[in-house]
Enzyme design. Sequence first.
Site, PDB file in Angstrom:
ATOM      1  N   ALA A 151       6.501  -0.497  -2.399  1.00  0.00           N
ATOM      2  CA  ALA A 151       6.802  -1.933  -2.447  1.00  0.00           C
ATOM      3  C   ALA A 151       5.480  -2.674  -2.607  1.00  0.00           C
ATOM      4  O   ALA A 151       4.420  -2.157  -2.204  1.00  0.00           O
ATOM      5  CB  ALA A 151       7.485  -2.339  -1.150  1.00  0.00           C
ATOM      6  N   GLY A 171       8.384   2.893  -1.430  1.00  0.00           N
ATOM      7  CA  GLY A 171       9.531   2.444  -2.235  1.00  0.00           C
ATOM      8  C   GLY A 171       9.599   3.146  -3.585  1.00  0.00           C
ATOM      9  O   GLY A 171      10.687   3.284  -4.167  1.00  0.00           O
ATOM     10  N   GLU A 210      11.313   6.243  -2.984  1.00  0.00           N
ATOM     11  CA  GLU A 210      12.732   5.943  -2.715  1.00  0.00           C
ATOM     12  C   GLU A 210      13.497   5.709  -4.018  1.00  0.00           C
ATOM     13  O   GLU A 210      14.642   6.137  -4.168  1.00  0.00           O
ATOM     14  CB  GLU A 210      12.829   4.735  -1.779  1.00  0.00           C
ATOM     15  CG  GLU A 210      12.366   5.103  -0.355  1.00  0.00           C
ATOM     16  CD  GLU A 210      12.162   3.909   0.552  1.00  0.00           C
ATOM     17  OE1 GLU A 210      11.339   3.031   0.196  1.00  0.00           O
ATOM     18  OE2 GLU A 210      12.814   3.824   1.606  1.00  0.00           O
ATOM     19  N   GLU A 222       4.706   4.529   4.850  1.00  0.00           N
ATOM     20  CA  GLU A 222       5.029   3.264   5.522  1.00  0.00           C
ATOM     21  C   GLU A 222       4.445   3.170   6.934  1.00  0.00           C
ATOM     22  O   GLU A 222       4.005   2.109   7.362  1.00  0.00           O
ATOM     23  CB  GLU A 222       6.554   3.059   5.601  1.00  0.00           C
ATOM     24  CG  GLU A 222       7.229   2.734   4.285  1.00  0.00           C
ATOM     25  CD  GLU A 222       7.607   3.954   3.467  1.00  0.00           C
ATOM     26  OE1 GLU A 222       7.159   5.079   3.790  1.00  0.00           O
ATOM     27  OE2 GLU A 222       8.367   3.785   2.502  1.00  0.00           O
TER      28      GLU A 222
HETATM   29  N1  CO8 Z   1       1.351  -2.950  -3.516  1.00  0.00           N
HETATM   30  C1  CO8 Z   1       0.520  -3.822  -4.108  1.00  0.00           C
HETATM   31  N2  CO8 Z   1      -0.578  -3.441  -4.800  1.00  0.00           N
HETATM   32  C2  CO8 Z   1      -0.850  -2.119  -4.882  1.00  0.00           C
HETATM   33  C3  CO8 Z   1      -0.012  -1.149  -4.282  1.00  0.00           C
HETATM   34  C4  CO8 Z   1       1.140  -1.612  -3.564  1.00  0.00           C
HETATM   35  N3  CO8 Z   1       2.008  -0.776  -2.985  1.00  0.00           N
HETATM   36  N4  CO8 Z   1      -0.542   0.068  -4.516  1.00  0.00           N
HETATM   37  C5  CO8 Z   1      -1.639  -0.124  -5.246  1.00  0.00           C
HETATM   38  N5  CO8 Z   1      -1.830  -1.442  -5.473  1.00  0.00           N
HETATM   39  C6  CO8 Z   1      -2.929  -2.091  -6.219  1.00  0.00           C
HETATM   40  C7  CO8 Z   1      -4.245  -1.973  -5.456  1.00  0.00           C
HETATM   41  O1  CO8 Z   1      -4.336  -2.995  -4.487  1.00  0.00           O
HETATM   42  C8  CO8 Z   1      -5.229  -2.137  -6.591  1.00  0.00           C
HETATM   43  O2  CO8 Z   1      -5.344  -3.497  -6.931  1.00  0.00           O
HETATM   44  P1  CO8 Z   1      -6.811  -4.129  -7.265  1.00  0.00           P
HETATM   45  O3  CO8 Z   1      -7.256  -3.377  -8.491  1.00  0.00           O
HETATM   46  O4  CO8 Z   1      -6.492  -5.551  -7.518  1.00  0.00           O
HETATM   47  O5  CO8 Z   1      -7.659  -3.841  -6.084  1.00  0.00           O
HETATM   48  C9  CO8 Z   1      -4.554  -1.418  -7.754  1.00  0.00           C
HETATM   49  O6  CO8 Z   1      -3.169  -1.355  -7.423  1.00  0.00           O
HETATM   50  C10 CO8 Z   1      -5.058  -0.009  -7.960  1.00  0.00           C
HETATM   51  O7  CO8 Z   1      -4.953   0.653  -6.731  1.00  0.00           O
HETATM   52  P2  CO8 Z   1      -6.171   1.459  -6.050  1.00  0.00           P
HETATM   53  O8  CO8 Z   1      -7.487   0.868  -6.444  1.00  0.00           O
HETATM   54  O9  CO8 Z   1      -5.890   1.577  -4.600  1.00  0.00           O
HETATM   55  O10 CO8 Z   1      -6.011   2.877  -6.788  1.00  0.00           O
HETATM   56  P3  CO8 Z   1      -6.459   4.290  -6.238  1.00  0.00           P
HETATM   57  O11 CO8 Z   1      -6.292   5.236  -7.385  1.00  0.00           O
HETATM   58  O12 CO8 Z   1      -7.787   4.221  -5.579  1.00  0.00           O
HETATM   59  O13 CO8 Z   1      -5.388   4.646  -5.092  1.00  0.00           O
HETATM   60  C11 CO8 Z   1      -3.173   4.829  -4.153  1.00  0.00           C
HETATM   61  C12 CO8 Z   1      -4.054   4.873  -5.431  1.00  0.00           C
HETATM   62  C13 CO8 Z   1      -3.494   6.046  -3.282  1.00  0.00           C
HETATM   63  C14 CO8 Z   1      -1.727   4.930  -4.653  1.00  0.00           C
HETATM   64  C15 CO8 Z   1      -3.407   3.524  -3.369  1.00  0.00           C
HETATM   65  O14 CO8 Z   1      -3.325   2.446  -4.274  1.00  0.00           O
HETATM   66  C16 CO8 Z   1      -2.432   3.279  -2.256  1.00  0.00           C
HETATM   67  O15 CO8 Z   1      -2.539   3.898  -1.217  1.00  0.00           O
HETATM   68  N6  CO8 Z   1      -1.486   2.331  -2.481  1.00  0.00           N
HETATM   69  C17 CO8 Z   1      -0.552   1.907  -1.459  1.00  0.00           C
HETATM   70  C18 CO8 Z   1       0.523   2.928  -1.263  1.00  0.00           C
HETATM   71  C19 CO8 Z   1       1.475   2.503  -0.176  1.00  0.00           C
HETATM   72  O16 CO8 Z   1       1.125   2.331   0.968  1.00  0.00           O
HETATM   73  N7  CO8 Z   1       2.742   2.359  -0.554  1.00  0.00           N
HETATM   74  C20 CO8 Z   1       3.811   2.056   0.380  1.00  0.00           C
HETATM   75  C21 CO8 Z   1       4.043   0.594   0.396  1.00  0.00           C
HETATM   76  S1  CO8 Z   1       5.200   0.170   1.646  1.00  0.00           S
HETATM   77  C22 CO8 Z   1       6.701   0.522   1.001  1.00  0.00           C
HETATM   78  O17 CO8 Z   1       6.843   0.957  -0.108  1.00  0.00           O
HETATM   79  C23 CO8 Z   1       7.848   0.263   1.939  1.00  0.00           C
HETATM   80  C24 CO8 Z   1       9.117  -0.045   1.214  1.00  0.00           C
HETATM   81  C25 CO8 Z   1      10.071  -0.713   2.153  1.00  0.00           C
HETATM   82  C26 CO8 Z   1       9.917  -2.203   2.082  1.00  0.00           C
HETATM   83  C27 CO8 Z   1      10.969  -2.920   2.832  1.00  0.00           C
HETATM   84  C28 CO8 Z   1      11.309  -4.264   2.218  1.00  0.00           C
HETATM   85  C29 CO8 Z   1      10.665  -5.440   2.816  1.00  0.00           C
END
Ligand code: CO8
Length: 257
Positions: free
Chosen positions: A65, A110, A113, A133
Site C-alpha cells: 500500500a 498489499g 495480497e 506490515e
Molecule cells: N509506498 C510508498 N512509496 C514507496 C513504497 C510504498 N509501499 N515502497 C517504495 N516506495 C517508494 C520509496 O519511498 C522510493 O521513493 P523515493 O525515490 O521518492 O525515495 C521509491 O519507491 C523507490 O524505493 P526505494 O528507494 O526504497 O527502493 P529500494 O530498491 O531501495 O527498496 C523496497 C525497495 C525494499 C521494496 C523498499 O522500497 C521498501 O521496503 N518499500 C516498502 C515496502 C513495505 O513496507 N510495504 C508494505 C506497505 S504496508 C501495506 O502494504 C499494508 C496494506 C494494508 C493497508 C490497509 C489499508 C489502510
Amino acid sequence: MDYQTLKINKHEKWCELILHRPDSLNAINSVLVNELSHFFEEIEKDEECYLIIITGHGKAFAAGADIQEMQDMSSGQASSFSAKIQEVFLHIKEMPQLVVGFINGYALGGGMELAMACDFRIASSKAQFGQPELKLGLVPGFAATQILPRLTNVADALFMFSTAEMLNAYQALELRLVQQVVPEAEFQDYKIKLVDEIGMQGPQALRKIKNLVHKGMAMSFKDGCAMESQEFGSLFGSRSQGEEGMKAFLHKRKPKW
Ligand code: CO8
C-alpha cells in the site's frame, strides 16, 4: 477511461494489466484501486476474453500500500480503505476470466495480497515476497491474514507475518505461494506460452472450472460434487463444446470452439 496508474495491453482474447507507478514501485493508492475496480468491471463483460495477466512495471510487482498516502488516514478512513480494497481484490475470484499474477519483482504487503488474490501465480526468478506490515506497526489490511494461511498453512503464515522476512521466488515456490518460477530471461516467453496453452482449452469449460473450484471451496464437499455433476452435464449435448472437443479428439483434428 484514461488510466493514470495502469497500463493495459488488450489482445484479441486476453489482456495484460501492468501496475504502473514508477516513482513508488507501483505502490497501491486510492487512484490505483479505483482504476483496478473500473478495469475489472469493464473486462468481465468481455465474453471473448479468457485470460487476464496482472504484472508490474520495472523492478516491482507492487511494493505494498502507498505508505505516503496511508500515513494521514484516520482510523475510520483506514478501515474503509481496507474494506474497499478487499472488495476489489476478492472480486477477482468471481470474475469469469482466469486471472494470473505474473510476479516480476517485489510483491510486498498489499502487493503480495494482490498477487494472492489472483487465481494462481507465476514468479520470475527475481521476484521477492513479503508481508512487512508489522515493521510499520500495522497488520495486513487487504485480506492476507485470511488468504495466506489458506494458501500455505497457519504456522508458515504466522512465521512470515511475525518475522517480516522476504522470501525469494524459490522459497515462495516451496511454500506453494507460486505455481512456477521462471528464469528472468525467459519470463516474457513463458507468458506467451501460458497464454497459448490456456487458449487451446474449451472456453466454456475454462470459465466453468474457475467457478467450480472457488465456489466449491465455500461449500460442503457433497454440494460441491453435486455442482460439478451439474456443470459436467451442461457441456454435453448436440453442438456443445464438449461434443466438439470429444469429436475432434476422435477424428484427430483440432477442435473448432
Ligand atoms: N509506498 C510508498 N512509496 C514507496 C513504497 C510504498 N509501499 N515502497 C517504495 N516506495 C517508494 C520509496 O519511498 C522510493 O521513493 P523515493 O525515490 O521518492 O525515495 C521509491 O519507491 C523507490 O524505493 P526505494 O528507494 O526504497 O527502493 P529500494 O530498491 O531501495 O527498496 C523496497 C525497495 C525494499 C521494496 C523498499 O522500497 C521498501 O521496503 N518499500 C516498502 C515496502 C513495505 O513496507 N510495504 C508494505 C506497505 S504496508 C501495506 O502494504 C499494508 C496494506 C494494508 C493497508 C490497509 C489499508 C489502510
